[in-house]
Design a protein around this motif. Structure first.
Motif, PDB file in Angstrom:
ATOM      1  N   UNK A  65      36.484  73.719  93.317  1.00 38.62           N
ATOM      2  CA  UNK A  65      37.496  74.028  92.311  1.00 38.62           C
ATOM      3  C   UNK A  65      37.313  75.491  91.927  1.00 38.62           C
ATOM      4  N   UNK A  66      38.372  76.298  92.006  1.00 36.51           N
ATOM      5  CA  UNK A  66      38.219  77.720  91.660  1.00 36.51           C
ATOM      6  C   UNK A  66      37.937  77.874  90.166  1.00 36.51           C
ATOM      7  N   UNK A  71      41.544  84.095  80.814  1.00 35.84           N
ATOM      8  CA  UNK A  71      42.081  83.443  79.618  1.00 35.84           C
ATOM      9  C   UNK A  71      41.774  81.945  79.593  1.00 35.84           C
ATOM     10  N   UNK A  72      40.975  81.438  80.570  1.00 37.00           N
ATOM     11  CA  UNK A  72      40.585  80.034  80.582  1.00 37.00           C
ATOM     12  C   UNK A  72      41.550  79.116  81.293  1.00 37.00           C
ATOM     13  N   UNK A  73      42.609  79.677  81.886  1.00 35.81           N
ATOM     14  CA  UNK A  73      43.562  78.852  82.618  1.00 35.81           C
ATOM     15  C   UNK A  73      43.078  78.644  84.046  1.00 35.81           C
ATOM     16  N   UNK A  74      43.403  77.476  84.615  1.00 29.72           N
ATOM     17  CA  UNK A  74      43.011  77.257  86.015  1.00 29.72           C
ATOM     18  C   UNK A  74      43.689  78.279  86.919  1.00 29.72           C
ATOM     19  N   UNK A  75      42.980  78.725  87.899  1.00 26.95           N
ATOM     20  CA  UNK A  75      43.525  79.746  88.816  1.00 26.95           C
ATOM     21  C   UNK A  75      44.495  79.154  89.793  1.00 26.95           C
TER      22      UNK A  75
END
Length: 75
Positions: A65-66, A71-75
């Motif tokens: 999982x990347x 900003x803490x958002x999934x890439x």
């Protein structure tokens, strides 16, 4: 006090007969080993066969999982 004496007597009894059993085993003296084993109640823990090297199932691979962006958002 009685509990302490009982524990001490039990420990000494076990140690003496376990040592006697081991000594008889080293000298291959089966009658003495049998008597010591009987007096111990054959209290030796069981020996389990060794596992084969391939016997253990490997876990399923986990997908990578990347990491999240700044900003803490999934890439």
């Amino acid at each position: 006090m009685t509990a302490g004496v009982t524990a001490l007597v039990t420990a000494v009894y076990y140690a003496v007969f376990r040592a006697l059993e081991e000594w008889a085993a080293k000298r291959d003296w089966k009658p003495l080993r049998l008597v010591a084993g009987v007096l111990l109640g054959w209290a030796r823990p069981p020996e389990y066969p060794a596992r084969a090297s391939g016997a253990r199932q490997s876990a399923a691979p986990v997908a990578a999982v990347p990491p999240p962006d700044a900003e803490g958002r999934p890439a």
